[in-house]
Design a protein around this motif. Structure first.
Motif, mmCIF file in Angstrom:
data_model
loop_
_atom_site.group_PDB
_atom_site.id
_atom_site.type_symbol
_atom_site.label_atom_id
_atom_site.label_comp_id
_atom_site.label_asym_id
_atom_site.label_seq_id
_atom_site.Cartn_x
_atom_site.Cartn_y
_atom_site.Cartn_z
ATOM 1 N N ASP A 206 -26.697 4.276 -39.098
ATOM 2 C CA ASP A 206 -27.863 5.166 -39.228
ATOM 3 C C ASP A 206 -28.555 5.453 -37.901
ATOM 4 N N LEU A 207 -28.459 4.521 -36.955
ATOM 5 C CA LEU A 207 -29.041 4.770 -35.631
ATOM 6 C C LEU A 207 -27.930 4.895 -34.577
ATOM 7 N N GLY A 208 -26.715 5.131 -35.047
ATOM 8 C CA GLY A 208 -25.604 5.373 -34.117
ATOM 9 C C GLY A 208 -25.080 4.137 -33.409
ATOM 10 N N MET A 209 -25.317 2.945 -33.988
ATOM 11 C CA MET A 209 -24.930 1.732 -33.265
ATOM 12 C C MET A 209 -23.982 0.813 -34.036
ATOM 13 N N ALA A 210 -23.301 1.316 -35.035
ATOM 14 C CA ALA A 210 -22.483 0.433 -35.887
ATOM 15 C C ALA A 210 -21.435 -0.356 -35.090
ATOM 16 N N VAL A 211 -20.729 0.308 -34.187
ATOM 17 C CA VAL A 211 -19.672 -0.392 -33.439
ATOM 18 C C VAL A 211 -20.299 -1.368 -32.437
ATOM 19 N N GLY A 212 -21.291 -0.900 -31.692
ATOM 20 C CA GLY A 212 -21.968 -1.776 -30.713
ATOM 21 C C GLY A 212 -22.581 -2.987 -31.396
ATOM 22 N N ASN A 213 -23.236 -2.750 -32.531
ATOM 23 C CA ASN A 213 -23.838 -3.870 -33.252
ATOM 24 C C ASN A 213 -22.779 -4.843 -33.765
ATOM 25 N N SER A 214 -21.635 -4.313 -34.172
ATOM 26 C CA SER A 214 -20.590 -5.191 -34.711
ATOM 27 C C SER A 214 -20.084 -6.160 -33.656
ATOM 28 N N ILE A 215 -19.856 -5.664 -32.447
ATOM 29 C CA ILE A 215 -19.323 -6.589 -31.439
ATOM 30 C C ILE A 215 -20.429 -7.508 -30.900
ATOM 31 N N ALA A 252 -13.170 -1.720 -28.819
ATOM 32 C CA ALA A 252 -14.337 -2.297 -28.135
ATOM 33 C C ALA A 252 -14.117 -3.776 -27.825
ATOM 34 N N ILE A 253 -13.485 -4.459 -28.746
ATOM 35 C CA ILE A 253 -13.255 -5.896 -28.527
ATOM 36 C C ILE A 253 -12.153 -6.149 -27.505
ATOM 37 N N THR A 254 -11.120 -5.326 -27.555
ATOM 38 C CA THR A 254 -9.964 -5.607 -26.698
ATOM 39 C C THR A 254 -10.007 -4.898 -25.348
ATOM 40 N N LYS A 255 -10.884 -3.891 -25.212
ATOM 41 C CA LYS A 255 -10.857 -3.104 -23.968
ATOM 42 C C LYS A 255 -12.170 -3.091 -23.207
ATOM 43 N N SER A 256 -13.277 -3.513 -23.817
ATOM 44 C CA SER A 256 -14.563 -3.287 -23.145
ATOM 45 C C SER A 256 -14.876 -4.362 -22.120
ATOM 46 N N LYS A 257 -15.715 -3.987 -21.200
ATOM 47 C CA LYS A 257 -16.131 -4.854 -20.091
ATOM 48 C C LYS A 257 -16.757 -6.136 -20.642
ATOM 49 N N GLY A 258 -16.279 -7.246 -20.201
ATOM 50 C CA GLY A 258 -16.870 -8.511 -20.623
ATOM 51 C C GLY A 258 -16.290 -9.067 -21.919
ATOM 52 N N PHE A 259 -15.616 -8.213 -22.703
ATOM 53 C CA PHE A 259 -15.007 -8.679 -23.951
ATOM 54 C C PHE A 259 -13.502 -8.830 -23.778
ATOM 55 N N ALA A 260 -12.932 -7.811 -23.113
ATOM 56 C CA ALA A 260 -11.470 -7.754 -22.992
ATOM 57 C C ALA A 260 -10.910 -9.063 -22.464
ATOM 58 N N GLY A 261 -10.010 -9.632 -23.232
ATOM 59 C CA GLY A 261 -9.335 -10.855 -22.795
ATOM 60 C C GLY A 261 -10.143 -12.119 -22.999
ATOM 61 N N LYS A 262 -11.438 -11.987 -23.316
ATOM 62 C CA LYS A 262 -12.274 -13.184 -23.444
ATOM 63 C C LYS A 262 -12.442 -13.637 -24.890
ATOM 64 N N MET A 291 -13.008 15.501 -33.195
ATOM 65 C CA MET A 291 -12.098 15.598 -32.047
ATOM 66 C C MET A 291 -12.446 14.585 -30.955
ATOM 67 N N ASN A 292 -13.694 14.140 -30.937
ATOM 68 C CA ASN A 292 -14.068 13.153 -29.910
ATOM 69 C C ASN A 292 -14.083 11.716 -30.450
ATOM 70 N N GLN A 293 -13.411 11.467 -31.577
ATOM 71 C CA GLN A 293 -13.320 10.108 -32.140
ATOM 72 C C GLN A 293 -12.561 9.206 -31.152
ATOM 73 N N PRO A 294 -13.091 7.983 -30.876
ATOM 74 C CA PRO A 294 -12.390 7.084 -29.952
ATOM 75 C C PRO A 294 -10.941 6.840 -30.383
ATOM 76 N N GLY A 295 -10.044 6.975 -29.451
ATOM 77 C CA GLY A 295 -8.639 6.609 -29.686
ATOM 78 C C GLY A 295 -7.819 7.576 -30.503
ATOM 79 N N VAL A 296 -8.367 8.040 -31.625
ATOM 80 C CA VAL A 296 -7.553 8.838 -32.549
ATOM 81 C C VAL A 296 -7.981 10.307 -32.650
ATOM 82 N N GLY A 297 -9.074 10.690 -31.990
ATOM 83 C CA GLY A 297 -9.515 12.088 -32.028
ATOM 84 C C GLY A 297 -8.593 12.968 -31.199
ATOM 85 N N ALA A 298 -8.596 14.278 -31.523
ATOM 86 C CA ALA A 298 -7.680 15.213 -30.840
ATOM 87 C C ALA A 298 -7.936 15.247 -29.331
ATOM 88 N N ASN A 299 -9.172 14.987 -28.929
ATOM 89 C CA ASN A 299 -9.488 15.052 -27.494
ATOM 90 C C ASN A 299 -9.488 13.696 -26.784
#
Ligand SMILES: [Zn+2]
Length: 412
Positions: A206-215, A252-262, A291-299
């Protein structure tokens, strides 16, 4: 070190979204794709809802047959004894459950209208946990609905009571998407530390933070010493602004700064199934992938401006964090631009045999072909759109299961 697991709730939260839904065969395909991807658990439906019964039983049968293995299939019910008993009456082989009850003052006042006191919530929930245990449930998550608007002390009390009665996980539901990464981190860490339970993180956008909040929530649970179970849906489909998108959370878990590999994943995830599951869910729900969906969007891997195009051609890592191949993209897609023969609810044996022949499916005789075609017709009646190749193959391979999925007889 504690680990991160995924519990996908597309077949529960996703399908209860207004204006959207899936056929029972489509729900089954989602379970199959989640299993191929390595997702730990699919919240596969509602064991107290009568029209789900045969679908749930058929999917448990697929698990028994080894088709839906190693994924766990978990049902969602309210945390009341009545629901537990109904669930076991309708789906006796159910073994994994999440029991849900609202815990916030807002809900006590606004939803229960003063009929329940805070302590009633706990006594009802533990009675439901006891009943679920007694009936043979192997794993139980207890859901604190609207947890982000519930006081921390009460959530801890709620979690400890659940744990004492044998619950395995506490689901922290940010039902309204009210948290931000800072608040959810603090809360899930405190819950992990004070309850000693694995924490499920259930976020909305609802506030655009579902993925950020999840990690952030998962990190809180891990820093509090407990495993984290992140709830996702395919393409983020869910009530109102949706849930945390499965592929985006994994990225986000496997590629983001500070998370990736940790962070350690509880089980290996095959990201190369991402494009397939996203496309199938988009087709089945009838909701286009942005089209701007992370990873799977057309762009997601498209470049046009001079500096970016030049940079990515010299070295993709200049402007891409991950490769399209990792997500299962890049294979040429064959789109028919000429004559098309499609299997529908009024199809005949000749057209159907032609379609199946193109996928190298040969029937023993005309009788067998007719039997499969009949099931395909019924599947089309339910979905009201052409089945994808893998749905046709599923029906041809598991006709007995398909028959169950397609049987919708109102129960007494
Ligand atoms: Zn939800």
């Amino acid at each position: 070190m504690p680990k991160i697991y995924f519990i996908d709730v597309t077949n529960r939260d996703g399908v209860q979204t207004a204006k959207l839904g899936l056929s029972k065969l489509e729900k089954t395909m989602i379970n199959i794709y989640l299993n191929e991807m390595g997702v730990f658990q699919s919240e596969f439906g509602f064991p107290t809802t009568k029209h789900e019964s045969l679908y749930l039983k058929a999917n448990l049968e697929l698990a028994e047959m080894g088709v839906l293995q190693p994924i766990r299939l978990g049902g969602w019910i309210r945390a009341i004894v009545d629901d537990v008993e109904t669930a076991f009456k309708l789906v006796p082989d159910i073994r994994h459950l999440n029991l849900s009850i609202s815990t916030s003052d807002q809900m006590l006042k606004g939803k229960f209208q003063g009929r329940k006191k805070k302590d009633d919530l706990i006594s009802e929930m533990v009675a439901a946990v006891d009943a679920a245990k007694a009936l043979g449930t192997e794993s139980i998550g207890v859901n604190a609905e609207d947890a982000s608007r519930t006081g921390l002390d009460f959530l801890i009390k709620f979690g400890l009571a659940a744990k004492e009665h044998g619950a395995d996980r506490l689901r922290y539901c940010d039902t309204l998407g009210y948290d931000n990464p800072f608040t959810i981190y603090e809360t899930t860490m405190a819950l992990a530390e004070n309850t000693g339970m694995s924490i499920e993180i259930h976020c909305h956008g609802d506030l655009g933070m579902a993925v950020g909040n999840s990690i952030a929530g998962a990190k809180g649970a891990i820093d509090g010493g407990q495993d984290a179970y992140i709830n996702t849906t395919v393409n983020g489909i869910g009530e109102r602004a949706g849930n945390a998108d499965l592929v985006a959370v994994i990225l986000a878990i496997t590629k983001s700064k500070g998370f990736a590999g940790k962070c350690q994943l509880g089980n290996p995830i095959d990201l190369s199934k991402s494009a397939k599951i996203a496309e199938f869910a988009s087709y089945a729900f009838g909701v286009a992938i942005p089209m701007n969906q992370p990873g799977v969007g057309a762009n997601a891997f498209a470049h046009s401006s001079g500096i970016h195009a030049d940079g990515v051609l010299k070295d993709p890592e200049n402007y891409e964090l991950y490769s399209f191949e990792e997500l299962g993209r890049g294979e040429p897609v064959k789109v028919e631009t000429g004559r098309e023969i499609i299997a529908g609810q009024y199809s005949g044996i000749s057209g159907f045999s032609h379609i199946m022949g193109k996928m190298d499916v040969k029937f023993a005789d005309r009788e067998e072909a007719s039997e499969i075609l009949e099931l395909v017709r019924y599947a089309n009646v339910e979905s009201q759109k052409p089945l994808v190749g893998e749905e046709l193959l599923f029906i041809a391979k598991y006709p007995k299961i398909a028959r169950k999925l397609l049987t919708l007889t109102p129960l007494e």
